[in-house]
Design a protein around this motif. Structure first.
Motif, PDB file in Angstrom:
ATOM      1  N   LEU A 352      15.436 -45.283 -28.331  1.00 37.29           N
ATOM      2  CA  LEU A 352      15.717 -43.853 -28.399  1.00 37.29           C
ATOM      3  C   LEU A 352      16.451 -43.524 -29.694  1.00 37.29           C
ATOM      4  CD1 LEU A 352      16.807 -41.672 -25.434  1.00 37.29           C
ATOM      5  CD2 LEU A 352      17.806 -41.286 -27.681  1.00 37.29           C
ATOM      6  N   LEU A 353      15.890 -42.581 -30.450  1.00 39.56           N
ATOM      7  CA  LEU A 353      16.494 -42.171 -31.715  1.00 39.56           C
ATOM      8  C   LEU A 353      17.334 -40.913 -31.530  1.00 39.56           C
ATOM      9  CD1 LEU A 353      16.676 -42.644 -34.801  1.00 39.56           C
ATOM     10  CD2 LEU A 353      14.636 -41.214 -35.047  1.00 39.56           C
ATOM     11  N   ARG A 354      16.761 -39.883 -30.917  1.00 42.57           N
ATOM     12  CA  ARG A 354      17.525 -38.651 -30.623  1.00 42.57           C
ATOM     13  C   ARG A 354      16.794 -37.817 -29.572  1.00 42.57           C
ATOM     14  NH1 ARG A 354      16.756 -37.841 -36.075  1.00 42.57           N
ATOM     15  NH2 ARG A 354      19.028 -37.906 -36.316  1.00 42.57           N
ATOM     16  N   THR A 355      17.551 -36.958 -28.926  1.00 43.64           N
ATOM     17  CA  THR A 355      17.013 -36.063 -27.915  1.00 43.64           C
ATOM     18  C   THR A 355      17.161 -34.622 -28.381  1.00 43.64           C
ATOM     19  OG1 THR A 355      17.609 -37.615 -26.146  1.00 43.64           O
ATOM     20  CG2 THR A 355      17.157 -35.352 -25.500  1.00 43.64           C
ATOM     21  N   LEU A 356      16.088 -33.865 -28.276  1.00 43.94           N
ATOM     22  CA  LEU A 356      16.085 -32.445 -28.670  1.00 43.94           C
ATOM     23  C   LEU A 356      16.020 -31.616 -27.392  1.00 43.94           C
ATOM     24  CD1 LEU A 356      13.389 -32.786 -31.505  1.00 43.94           C
ATOM     25  CD2 LEU A 356      15.876 -33.045 -31.704  1.00 43.94           C
ATOM     26  N   GLU A 357      17.024 -30.792 -27.175  1.00 40.71           N
ATOM     27  CA  GLU A 357      17.156 -30.113 -25.889  1.00 40.71           C
ATOM     28  C   GLU A 357      16.999 -28.598 -26.007  1.00 40.71           C
ATOM     29  OE1 GLU A 357      21.060 -31.415 -24.775  1.00 40.71           O
ATOM     30  OE2 GLU A 357      20.314 -33.279 -23.877  1.00 40.71           O
ATOM     31  N   GLY A 358      16.869 -27.961 -24.850  1.00 43.44           N
ATOM     32  CA  GLY A 358      16.918 -26.510 -24.789  1.00 43.44           C
ATOM     33  C   GLY A 358      15.595 -25.821 -24.567  1.00 43.44           C
ATOM     34  N   HIS A 359      14.531 -26.563 -24.267  1.00 45.00           N
ATOM     35  CA  HIS A 359      13.228 -25.949 -24.042  1.00 45.00           C
ATOM     36  C   HIS A 359      13.146 -25.534 -22.575  1.00 45.00           C
ATOM     37  CE1 HIS A 359      12.984 -29.024 -27.236  1.00 45.00           C
ATOM     38  NE2 HIS A 359      12.231 -28.139 -27.876  1.00 45.00           N
ATOM     39  N   ALA A 360      13.505 -24.310 -22.316  1.00 46.01           N
ATOM     40  CA  ALA A 360      13.747 -23.859 -20.946  1.00 46.01           C
ATOM     41  C   ALA A 360      12.555 -24.049 -20.019  1.00 46.01           C
ATOM     42  CB  ALA A 360      14.155 -22.381 -20.980  1.00 46.01           C
ATOM     43  N   TYR A 361      11.343 -23.941 -20.544  1.00 41.47           N
ATOM     44  CA  TYR A 361      10.162 -24.016 -19.683  1.00 41.47           C
ATOM     45  C   TYR A 361       9.552 -25.424 -19.624  1.00 41.47           C
ATOM     46  CZ  TYR A 361      10.250 -18.912 -19.892  1.00 41.47           C
ATOM     47  OH  TYR A 361      10.616 -17.590 -19.779  1.00 41.47           O
ATOM     48  N   THR A 393      17.106 -34.526 -39.273  1.00 46.46           N
ATOM     49  CA  THR A 393      18.478 -34.073 -39.003  1.00 46.46           C
ATOM     50  C   THR A 393      18.709 -33.730 -37.541  1.00 46.46           C
ATOM     51  OG1 THR A 393      17.915 -31.749 -39.452  1.00 46.46           O
ATOM     52  CG2 THR A 393      18.591 -33.108 -41.323  1.00 46.46           C
ATOM     53  N   GLY A 394      17.656 -33.524 -36.800  1.00 48.50           N
ATOM     54  CA  GLY A 394      17.796 -33.111 -35.403  1.00 48.50           C
ATOM     55  C   GLY A 394      18.135 -31.646 -35.250  1.00 48.50           C
ATOM     56  N   GLU A 395      18.022 -30.880 -36.334  1.00 49.22           N
ATOM     57  CA  GLU A 395      18.366 -29.457 -36.295  1.00 49.22           C
ATOM     58  C   GLU A 395      17.135 -28.602 -35.987  1.00 49.22           C
ATOM     59  OE1 GLU A 395      20.012 -28.659 -40.094  1.00 49.22           O
ATOM     60  OE2 GLU A 395      21.890 -29.726 -39.705  1.00 49.22           O
ATOM     61  N   LEU A 396      17.381 -27.501 -35.271  1.00 51.88           N
ATOM     62  CA  LEU A 396      16.320 -26.546 -34.978  1.00 51.88           C
ATOM     63  C   LEU A 396      16.181 -25.613 -36.178  1.00 51.88           C
ATOM     64  CD1 LEU A 396      14.315 -25.318 -32.916  1.00 51.88           C
ATOM     65  CD2 LEU A 396      16.198 -23.841 -32.152  1.00 51.88           C
ATOM     66  N   ARG A 397      15.026 -25.679 -36.856  1.00 54.60           N
ATOM     67  CA  ARG A 397      14.821 -24.811 -38.019  1.00 54.60           C
ATOM     68  C   ARG A 397      14.380 -23.417 -37.589  1.00 54.60           C
ATOM     69  NH1 ARG A 397      11.848 -25.495 -43.856  1.00 54.60           N
ATOM     70  NH2 ARG A 397      11.592 -23.271 -44.220  1.00 54.60           N
ATOM     71  N   THR A 398      13.439 -23.351 -36.649  1.00 57.87           N
ATOM     72  CA  THR A 398      12.900 -22.054 -36.240  1.00 57.87           C
ATOM     73  C   THR A 398      12.659 -22.035 -34.737  1.00 57.87           C
ATOM     74  OG1 THR A 398      11.720 -21.876 -38.354  1.00 57.87           O
ATOM     75  CG2 THR A 398      11.024 -20.393 -36.593  1.00 57.87           C
ATOM     76  N   LYS A 399      13.039 -20.941 -34.122  1.00 56.36           N
ATOM     77  CA  LYS A 399      12.646 -20.677 -32.741  1.00 56.36           C
ATOM     78  C   LYS A 399      11.881 -19.361 -32.767  1.00 56.36           C
ATOM     79  CE  LYS A 399      14.425 -20.035 -28.069  1.00 56.36           C
ATOM     80  NZ  LYS A 399      15.642 -19.943 -27.217  1.00 56.36           N
ATOM     81  N   MET A 400      10.587 -19.470 -32.552  1.00 51.49           N
ATOM     82  CA  MET A 400       9.728 -18.314 -32.789  1.00 51.49           C
ATOM     83  C   MET A 400       9.263 -17.703 -31.472  1.00 51.49           C
ATOM     84  SD  MET A 400       5.962 -18.343 -34.519  1.00 51.49           S
ATOM     85  CE  MET A 400       4.740 -17.337 -33.698  1.00 51.49           C
ATOM     86  N   SER A 401       9.316 -16.371 -31.401  1.00 54.78           N
ATOM     87  CA  SER A 401       8.772 -15.646 -30.261  1.00 54.78           C
ATOM     88  C   SER A 401       8.407 -14.245 -30.726  1.00 54.78           C
ATOM     89  CB  SER A 401       9.791 -15.582 -29.123  1.00 54.78           C
ATOM     90  OG  SER A 401       9.260 -14.842 -28.044  1.00 54.78           O
ATOM     91  N   GLN A 402       7.135 -13.934 -30.721  1.00 51.67           N
ATOM     92  CA  GLN A 402       6.681 -12.610 -31.156  1.00 51.67           C
ATOM     93  C   GLN A 402       6.877 -11.568 -30.066  1.00 51.67           C
ATOM     94  OE1 GLN A 402       5.508 -11.708 -34.228  1.00 51.67           O
ATOM     95  NE2 GLN A 402       6.012 -13.781 -34.922  1.00 51.67           N
ATOM     96  N   SER A 403       6.649 -11.991 -28.817  1.00 51.93           N
ATOM     97  CA  SER A 403       6.771 -11.067 -27.693  1.00 51.93           C
ATOM     98  C   SER A 403       7.022 -11.883 -26.428  1.00 51.93           C
ATOM     99  CB  SER A 403       5.491 -10.242 -27.538  1.00 51.93           C
ATOM    100  OG  SER A 403       5.465  -9.593 -26.291  1.00 51.93           O
ATOM    101  N   HIS A 404       7.765 -11.320 -25.510  1.00 57.85           N
ATOM    102  CA  HIS A 404       8.039 -12.017 -24.258  1.00 57.85           C
ATOM    103  C   HIS A 404       6.788 -12.146 -23.397  1.00 57.85           C
ATOM    104  CE1 HIS A 404      12.319 -12.317 -24.893  1.00 57.85           C
ATOM    105  NE2 HIS A 404      12.405 -11.010 -25.166  1.00 57.85           N
ATOM    106  N   GLU A 405       5.797 -11.376 -23.719  1.00 59.44           N
ATOM    107  CA  GLU A 405       4.553 -11.447 -22.959  1.00 59.44           C
ATOM    108  C   GLU A 405       3.581 -12.481 -23.523  1.00 59.44           C
ATOM    109  OE1 GLU A 405       2.905  -7.569 -22.829  1.00 59.44           O
ATOM    110  OE2 GLU A 405       4.544  -6.719 -21.623  1.00 59.44           O
ATOM    111  N   ASP A 406       3.945 -13.078 -24.657  1.00 57.02           N
ATOM    112  CA  ASP A 406       3.072 -14.090 -25.278  1.00 57.02           C
ATOM    113  C   ASP A 406       3.036 -15.370 -24.441  1.00 57.02           C
ATOM    114  OD1 ASP A 406       2.511 -12.400 -27.305  1.00 57.02           O
ATOM    115  OD2 ASP A 406       3.589 -13.494 -28.877  1.00 57.02           O
TER     116      ASP A 406
END
Length: 623
Positions: A352-361, A393-406
């Protein structure tokens, strides 16, 4: 008595014939000598014994005993000689065409090794000839640089050629070599004469003549060799010239160069192609294989055995994907995490190198950027967000969402690494930059799966109409490429962009040729309902296809065969995704609803008895 006279006459004729043969005449002389000395009585007795059936009791006169003895001895000797010749002829049977060809091939190979005396003996004893006498003369004159004689030899070879135009081409090649050698020797006037007086009048390949004329400006020999891409005067360039000249001559006149080696190489390649488990880097050298046995790869060398079980996820694992350089594995789970694993370059064990968290779905799809710097994570159907992570780096560069209905369930990187396309079944189809800015969009396309081709312009998308279409965002053109009769749950494309593997609902795994737009093969064994299962190409040259299955197995096929060559067991629920390491052909990973990721590799070290049992049974190892 007439019969005896005829027999004596026949014996005398046999003796006459035997006298012409050195071995037979010496035997006859010995026999005659034996009859003329004190051994005459013994000779007569032997003669009586030999001729008794023919005499019918009449006997033979003593006065004739010596001559009869001599004649009989001669006849016996001649018969023995004649029998020997017949036996020799029987032994030296007439060779078939195939046998003559083999002898010539062996002779050519031995000649290449410098075993010329052996070749001469082989040709003499077999009665074959390595090549036509005119061809031999031609070869010698070319290798010695006697260009005028070689040109005259072409006139002799003309009658043996299938194509009358071949003479002009061969003459052009000869004169070109002659011209270049004159230039290298600094004989510019002679070279100019060849160019103007011999090459140009042929009226053949004028473009090449213009190029050749430019070499007159070369200031020194090294410059000439570099510009002409030529080895220079000598054996190497003349051998290469002979190889080109030979292509215009029938093989009955002059064998193609290194013919035996080429045939052996073809045989080895054919055996490798037919080997179900061949999964190593191709090596054209014959030194890398044994010619004494057929090529067979053991199943134990194939990634059929569980090497590691990764249990760090705490829920269903929906996706797994090796990085493009093969050094990392990314796994996405219903537990809302992405785990990055490091592949040990020696042991191929994953840690295990790193864990990326926070993907709610949860994470149902992952895509590495071409340089493996970034990783994009997508969720299931009801997820409208997309995460772009910096893996280093394990950093989140972009969290993209055009619309909640997408619904953004699939993604694919443009080969330039600066753009990506994403979409989902609710009609979204976007092209974005690394910051998530919308560059282009395509309306009304309900996307199931995406892939960017290497041309940087074409995006393949499977949609809800059971098809794959090609979309061009630059000129806004689209075209149909694949049409199935059932929903296409996912697809993946080979590195060269020619083939695509589709997981088709209720049908299984299908192979399509994207260029010819035809279904190539339907693979058997896999259980595919309406779950999204991701298959992959794998192995050296992508000769294999692997897929998960709803019956908890991983199936592997050779690309050319419909039946699986391996069924890997160990998972206890549906296998959602399989990924084959692109740089380590013996390493594969599978992700399952049982919450584990299995890493597959060759068989572990076994004692000889266990290895033999595995070889005989051909079974896989369950962990």
């Amino acid at each position: 008595m007439q019969a005896n006279g005829a027999g004596r006459e026949s014996a005398e004729l046999s003796c006459l014939g035997a006298a012409q043969n050195s071995e037979s005449s010496s035997s006859s002389a010995a026999a005659a000598a034996a009859g003329g000395d004190g051994g005459g009585a013994h000779s007569n007795g032997l003669l009586r014994l030999l001729l008794s059936p023919a005499d019918n009791g009449n006997g033979v006169g003593t006065s004739n005993g010596s001559s009869s003895s001599t004649a009989t001895a001669c006849g016996t000797s001649a018969a023995a000689s004649s029998g020997s010749e017949v036996g020799s002829l029987k032994k030296k049977k007439r060779l078939s065409q195939a046998e003559e060809d083999v002898i010539r091939l062996i002779g050519q190979h031995l000649h290449g090794l410098g075993l010329n005396q052996t070749v001469d003996l082989l040709m003499q004893e077999s009665g074959c000839r390595l090549e036509h006498s005119s061809a031999s003369k031609f070869r010698n004159h070319v290798m010695e640089g006697e260009w005028d004689k070689a040109e005259n030899d072409l006139n002799e070879l003309r009658a043996l050629m299938h194509s009358p135009n071949a003479i002009v081409r061969m003459k052009f090649l000869l004169l070109q070599q002659k011209y270049l050698e004159y230039l290298e020797d600094g004989k510019v006037l002679e070279a100019l004469q060849v160019l103007r007086g011999e090459l140009t009048p042929l009226k053949y390949n004028t473009d090449r003549i213009h190029v050749l004329s430019g070499y007159l400006m070369c200031s020194h020999a090294e410059d000439l060799r570099a510009k002409a891409e030529w080895e220079g005067k000598g054996g190497a360039s003349r051998c290469r010239l002979l190889d080109k000249l030979q292509t215009y001559l029938p093989p009955s006149v002059m064998l193609p160069p290194r013919r035996l080696q080429n045939l052996l190489r073809q045989a080895v390649e054919l055996q490798r192609d037919r080997c179900l488990y061949h999964n190593t880097k191709p090596d054209d050298s014959l030194d890398s294989v044994s010619l004494l046995a057929d090529h067979v790869c053991s199943r134990k060398q194939f990634p059929c055995y569980t090497q590691q079980i990764l249990t760090e996820h705490c829920n269903e694992v929906w996706f797994c994907k090796f990085s493009n350089d093969g050094t990392k594995l990314a796994t996405g789970s219903k537990d809302t995490t992405v785990i990055i694993w490091q592949v040990d370059p020696e042991s191929h064990q994953l840690k295990l190198l790193r864990t990326l968290e926070g993907h709610a779905y949860g994470v149902s799809y992952l895509a590495w950027s071409p340089d493996d710097t970034y990783l994009i994570a997508c969720g299931p159907d009801d997820c409208s967000e997309l995460w772009l992570w910096n893996v280093q780096t394990g950093e989140l560069r972009t969290k993209m969402s055009q619309s909640h209905e997408d619904s953004l369930t699939s993604v694919a990187w443009n080969p330039d690494g600066k753009r990506f396309v994403t979409g989902g079944q609710r009609g979204q189809f976007y092209q974005c930059d690394l910051d998530g800015n919308l560059l282009d969009s395509w309306e009304g396309v309900r996307v199931q799966c995406l892939w960017c081709l290497s041309d940087g312009r074409t995006v393949l998308a499977s949609d809800t109409h059971q098809r794959i279409r090609g979309y061009n965002f630059e000129d806004l053109a689209d075209r149909n490429i694949v049409q199935e009769d059932h929903p296409i749950m996912s697809f993946t494309v080979s590195k060269n962009g020619r083939l695509a593997v589709l997981n088709v609902a209720t049908q299984g795994v299908h192979l399509w040729d994207l260029q010819d737009r035809v279904l190539v093969r339907k693979y058997q064994g896999v259980t595919q309902g309406f779950y999204t299962i991701h298959s992959c190409f794998g192995g050296h040259n992508e000769d294999f296809i692997a897929s998960g299955s709803e019956d908890h197995k991983v199936y592997i096929w050779h690309r050319r065969g419909e039946l699986p060559i391996a069924e890997l067991t160990g998972h206890t629920r549906t296998v959602n995704c399989v990924s084959w390491n692109p740089t380590v052909p013996g390493l594969m990973a599978s992700a399952s609803d049982d919450g584990t990721v299995r890493v597959w590799g060759p068989a572990p070290f076994l004692d000889s008895q266990e290895a033999d049992t595995l070889n005989e049974n051909g079974s896989t190892m369950d962990s």
